[in-house]
Design a protein around this motif. Structure first.
Motif, PDB file in Angstrom:
ATOM      1  N   ASN A 139      -7.904  23.370   4.464  1.00 40.87           N
ATOM      2  CA  ASN A 139      -8.645  22.478   4.350  1.00 40.87           C
ATOM      3  C   ASN A 139      -9.801  22.707   3.102  1.00 40.87           C
ATOM      4  OD1 ASN A 139      -7.837  20.962   6.719  1.00 40.87           O
ATOM      5  ND2 ASN A 139      -8.911  22.311   8.026  1.00 40.87           N
ATOM      6  N   PHE A 140      -9.539  21.979   2.170  1.00 37.81           N
ATOM      7  CA  PHE A 140     -10.372  21.948   0.972  1.00 37.81           C
ATOM      8  C   PHE A 140     -10.959  20.846   0.720  1.00 37.81           C
ATOM      9  CE2 PHE A 140     -11.324  21.477  -3.438  1.00 37.81           C
ATOM     10  CZ  PHE A 140     -11.852  22.734  -3.875  1.00 37.81           C
ATOM     11  N   SER A 141     -12.415  21.263   0.571  1.00 37.29           N
ATOM     12  CA  SER A 141     -13.440  20.037   0.473  1.00 37.29           C
ATOM     13  C   SER A 141     -13.928  19.909  -0.930  1.00 37.29           C
ATOM     14  CB  SER A 141     -14.694  20.201   1.479  1.00 37.29           C
ATOM     15  OG  SER A 141     -15.651  19.139   1.062  1.00 37.29           O
ATOM     16  N   HIS A 142     -13.646  18.952  -1.601  1.00 40.96           N
ATOM     17  CA  HIS A 142     -14.253  18.691  -2.859  1.00 40.96           C
ATOM     18  C   HIS A 142     -15.517  18.056  -2.801  1.00 40.96           C
ATOM     19  CE1 HIS A 142      -9.793  18.304  -4.185  1.00 40.96           C
ATOM     20  NE2 HIS A 142     -10.378  18.402  -5.435  1.00 40.96           N
ATOM     21  N   LYS A 143     -15.802  17.647  -1.586  1.00 44.38           N
ATOM     22  CA  LYS A 143     -17.255  17.400  -1.493  1.00 44.38           C
ATOM     23  C   LYS A 143     -18.229  18.578  -1.651  1.00 44.38           C
ATOM     24  CE  LYS A 143     -20.636  15.057   1.558  1.00 44.38           C
ATOM     25  NZ  LYS A 143     -21.067  14.598   2.891  1.00 44.38           N
ATOM     26  N   LEU A 144     -17.780  19.652  -0.903  1.00 42.71           N
ATOM     27  CA  LEU A 144     -18.507  20.821  -1.073  1.00 42.71           C
ATOM     28  C   LEU A 144     -18.493  21.412  -2.355  1.00 42.71           C
ATOM     29  CD1 LEU A 144     -20.214  23.135   0.129  1.00 42.71           C
ATOM     30  CD2 LEU A 144     -17.696  24.194   0.914  1.00 42.71           C
ATOM     31  N   HIS A 145     -17.204  21.549  -2.931  1.00 40.88           N
ATOM     32  CA  HIS A 145     -17.133  22.435  -4.104  1.00 40.88           C
ATOM     33  C   HIS A 145     -17.620  21.484  -5.366  1.00 40.88           C
ATOM     34  CE1 HIS A 145     -14.527  24.635  -1.725  1.00 40.88           C
ATOM     35  NE2 HIS A 145     -14.874  25.632  -2.263  1.00 40.88           N
ATOM     36  N   ALA A 146     -16.937  20.189  -5.711  1.00 39.33           N
ATOM     37  CA  ALA A 146     -17.204  19.533  -6.719  1.00 39.33           C
ATOM     38  C   ALA A 146     -18.558  18.508  -6.500  1.00 39.33           C
ATOM     39  CB  ALA A 146     -15.993  18.575  -7.083  1.00 39.33           C
ATOM     40  N   GLY A 147     -18.842  18.360  -5.182  1.00 40.51           N
ATOM     41  CA  GLY A 147     -20.085  17.461  -5.009  1.00 40.51           C
ATOM     42  C   GLY A 147     -21.287  18.290  -4.889  1.00 40.51           C
ATOM     43  N   ASP A 148     -21.455  18.976  -3.740  1.00 38.35           N
ATOM     44  CA  ASP A 148     -22.782  19.880  -3.543  1.00 38.35           C
ATOM     45  C   ASP A 148     -22.920  20.970  -4.382  1.00 38.35           C
ATOM     46  OD1 ASP A 148     -22.934  18.011  -1.249  1.00 38.35           O
ATOM     47  OD2 ASP A 148     -21.968  19.548   0.186  1.00 38.35           O
ATOM     48  N   MET A 149     -21.674  21.609  -4.739  1.00 41.90           N
ATOM     49  CA  MET A 149     -21.923  23.016  -5.562  1.00 41.90           C
ATOM     50  C   MET A 149     -21.954  22.566  -6.963  1.00 41.90           C
ATOM     51  SD  MET A 149     -19.882  25.585  -2.918  1.00 41.90           S
ATOM     52  CE  MET A 149     -19.596  26.560  -4.374  1.00 41.90           C
ATOM     53  N   LYS A 150     -21.299  21.233  -7.358  1.00 37.98           N
ATOM     54  CA  LYS A 150     -21.135  20.984  -8.602  1.00 37.98           C
ATOM     55  C   LYS A 150     -20.474  21.652  -9.464  1.00 37.98           C
ATOM     56  CE  LYS A 150     -25.997  18.531  -8.757  1.00 37.98           C
ATOM     57  NZ  LYS A 150     -25.373  17.713  -7.733  1.00 37.98           N
ATOM     58  N   ILE A 151     -19.274  22.239  -9.239  1.00 38.85           N
ATOM     59  CA  ILE A 151     -18.376  22.985 -10.092  1.00 38.85           C
ATOM     60  C   ILE A 151     -17.407  21.772 -10.624  1.00 38.85           C
ATOM     61  CG2 ILE A 151     -16.015  24.522  -9.705  1.00 38.85           C
ATOM     62  CD1 ILE A 151     -17.300  25.388  -7.351  1.00 38.85           C
ATOM     63  N   ASP A 152     -17.380  22.077 -11.982  1.00 45.37           N
ATOM     64  CA  ASP A 152     -16.688  21.109 -12.772  1.00 45.37           C
ATOM     65  C   ASP A 152     -15.236  20.981 -12.393  1.00 45.37           C
ATOM     66  OD1 ASP A 152     -16.339  19.335 -14.943  1.00 45.37           O
ATOM     67  OD2 ASP A 152     -15.846  20.925 -16.248  1.00 45.37           O
TER      68      ASP A 152
ATOM     69  N   ALA B 171       0.855  -1.175   0.139  1.00 45.27           N
ATOM     70  CA  ALA B 171       0.008   0.228   0.099  1.00 45.27           C
ATOM     71  C   ALA B 171       1.003   1.244   0.092  1.00 45.27           C
ATOM     72  CB  ALA B 171      -0.940  -0.010   1.153  1.00 45.27           C
ATOM     73  N   GLU B 172       1.886   1.234   0.485  1.00 40.85           N
ATOM     74  CA  GLU B 172       2.747   2.222   0.861  1.00 40.85           C
ATOM     75  C   GLU B 172       3.382   2.595  -0.589  1.00 40.85           C
ATOM     76  OE1 GLU B 172       6.920   3.759   3.030  1.00 40.85           O
ATOM     77  OE2 GLU B 172       5.623   2.250   3.997  1.00 40.85           O
ATOM     78  N   ARG B 173       4.038   1.497  -1.339  1.00 37.62           N
ATOM     79  CA  ARG B 173       4.480   1.776  -2.612  1.00 37.62           C
ATOM     80  C   ARG B 173       3.607   1.966  -3.673  1.00 37.62           C
ATOM     81  NH1 ARG B 173       5.881  -3.418  -1.578  1.00 37.62           N
ATOM     82  NH2 ARG B 173       4.806  -4.228  -3.363  1.00 37.62           N
ATOM     83  N   ASP B 174       2.496   1.476  -3.711  1.00 36.13           N
ATOM     84  CA  ASP B 174       1.121   2.096  -4.359  1.00 36.13           C
ATOM     85  C   ASP B 174       0.491   3.393  -4.235  1.00 36.13           C
ATOM     86  OD1 ASP B 174       1.887  -0.696  -5.711  1.00 36.13           O
ATOM     87  OD2 ASP B 174      -0.073  -1.315  -4.896  1.00 36.13           O
ATOM     88  N   GLY B 175       0.674   3.798  -2.846  1.00 36.63           N
ATOM     89  CA  GLY B 175       0.213   5.183  -2.465  1.00 36.63           C
ATOM     90  C   GLY B 175      -1.298   4.845  -2.061  1.00 36.63           C
ATOM     91  N   VAL B 176      -1.865   3.761  -2.545  1.00 36.45           N
ATOM     92  CA  VAL B 176      -3.207   3.652  -1.883  1.00 36.45           C
ATOM     93  C   VAL B 176      -3.697   4.029  -0.491  1.00 36.45           C
ATOM     94  CG1 VAL B 176      -5.141   1.876  -1.929  1.00 36.45           C
ATOM     95  CG2 VAL B 176      -3.546   2.103  -3.704  1.00 36.45           C
ATOM     96  N   GLY B 177      -4.263   4.927  -0.271  1.00 41.66           N
ATOM     97  CA  GLY B 177      -4.707   5.336   1.061  1.00 41.66           C
ATOM     98  C   GLY B 177      -3.853   6.341   1.557  1.00 41.66           C
ATOM     99  N   TYR B 178      -3.050   7.029   0.716  1.00 40.72           N
ATOM    100  CA  TYR B 178      -2.247   8.324   1.146  1.00 40.72           C
ATOM    101  C   TYR B 178      -3.155   9.353   1.180  1.00 40.72           C
ATOM    102  CZ  TYR B 178       1.132  11.859   0.792  1.00 40.72           C
ATOM    103  OH  TYR B 178       1.872  12.996   0.960  1.00 40.72           O
ATOM    104  N   THR B 179      -3.302  10.102   2.271  1.00 43.62           N
ATOM    105  CA  THR B 179      -4.321  11.066   2.507  1.00 43.62           C
ATOM    106  C   THR B 179      -3.618  12.331   3.296  1.00 43.62           C
ATOM    107  OG1 THR B 179      -5.988   9.427   2.437  1.00 43.62           O
ATOM    108  CG2 THR B 179      -6.863  11.863   3.141  1.00 43.62           C
TER     109      THR B 179
ATOM    110  N   LYS C 282     -11.651  15.096   2.273  1.00 41.05           N
ATOM    111  CA  LYS C 282     -10.069  15.217   2.269  1.00 41.05           C
ATOM    112  C   LYS C 282      -9.729  14.051   1.249  1.00 41.05           C
ATOM    113  CE  LYS C 282      -6.382  14.947   5.502  1.00 41.05           C
ATOM    114  NZ  LYS C 282      -5.919  14.441   6.768  1.00 41.05           N
ATOM    115  N   VAL C 283      -9.037  14.669   0.215  1.00 44.46           N
ATOM    116  CA  VAL C 283      -8.633  13.725  -0.836  1.00 44.46           C
ATOM    117  C   VAL C 283      -7.427  12.904  -0.557  1.00 44.46           C
ATOM    118  CG1 VAL C 283      -7.743  13.701  -3.319  1.00 44.46           C
ATOM    119  CG2 VAL C 283      -9.561  15.413  -2.620  1.00 44.46           C
ATOM    120  N   GLY C 284      -7.843  11.670  -1.018  1.00 43.91           N
ATOM    121  CA  GLY C 284      -6.400  10.521  -0.872  1.00 43.91           C
ATOM    122  C   GLY C 284      -6.656   9.815  -2.129  1.00 43.91           C
ATOM    123  N   GLN C 285      -5.460   8.828  -2.044  1.00 42.23           N
ATOM    124  CA  GLN C 285      -5.517   8.191  -3.302  1.00 42.23           C
ATOM    125  C   GLN C 285      -6.252   6.775  -2.938  1.00 42.23           C
ATOM    126  OE1 GLN C 285      -1.657   7.909  -5.253  1.00 42.23           O
ATOM    127  NE2 GLN C 285      -1.971   5.866  -6.023  1.00 42.23           N
TER     128      GLN C 285
END
Length: 189
Positions: free
Chosen positions: A48-61, A34-42, A148-151
């Motif tokens: 603090n930038f929320s993609h959920k708020l901006h891209a999800g709720d507000m639907k910003i492309d 997982a460390e080599r692949d980066g999966v779970g790296y957050t 919070k974005v992670g891989q």
């Protein structure tokens, strides 16, 4: 060296030593995958930038912030000025927006920590994938649901080849999708 001593080493110590080395390698290989692949790296980001708020709720492309992704190899990290298009008015009193505004006024970029990274020896072009209609979530996961974005996915050769070989299964929302190239020079230039 005495024959008895050599016999003892070859029959007992050598096989045990080889076994310990192989077990150590196998354990380390699978435990650190997982460390080599980066999966779970957050990582924590400078604000603090929320993609959920901006891209999800507000639907910003995605392409509003990550400009040039349809023309460039890279999906650019947005400059502070892009954020300030809205935040000169919206939520100016929040601590993270105050920090953002300070960086903007000082003409300082934010020091974002990179999350998604293809190995240096591999060539990846975002524009080719975006122009084929492949959505960002296919590789980056449900970004629109992440505060919070992670891989979420592996960017290894096997995962890329899996998608290139089975595009119709991996990208079912595209109707007439063709499999991607499998020859070495498509990614190793």
């Amino acid at each position: 060296m005495k024959e008895i001593n050599l016999d003892y080493i070859l029959r007992n110590r050598l096989p045990v030593t080889i076994f310990v080395i192989l077990c150590s390698f196998a354990l380390t290989y699978f435990a650190s995958r997982a460390e080599r692949d980066g999966v779970g790296y957050t990582p924590d980001q400078p604000i603090n930038f929320s993609h959920k708020l901006h891209a999800g709720d507000m639907k910003i492309d995605c392409q509003y912030c990550h400009t040039g992704v349809e023309k460039s190899r890279h999906a650019m990290v947005p400059p502070v000025a892009t954020c300030m298009n809205c935040h000169t008015i919206a939520r100016k009193d929040r601590p993270d927006i105050i920090k953002l505004t300070d960086n903007y006024n000082q003409d300082k970029p934010l020091e974002w920590k990179r999350i998604h990274k293809v190995p240096d020896y591999a060539y990846f072009n975002h524009s080719v994938h975006i122009n084929k209609g492949i959505d960002c979530i296919s590789c980056h996961g449900e970004i629109r649901q992440m505060d919070k974005v992670g891989q979420m996915n592996s960017f290894t050769m096997s995962s890329c080849l899996s998608c290139h070989r089975n595009a119709h299964e991996k990208i079912p929302y595209l109707k007439n999708v063709k499999n991607g190239p499998e020859y070495c020079f498509a990614c190793h230039r």
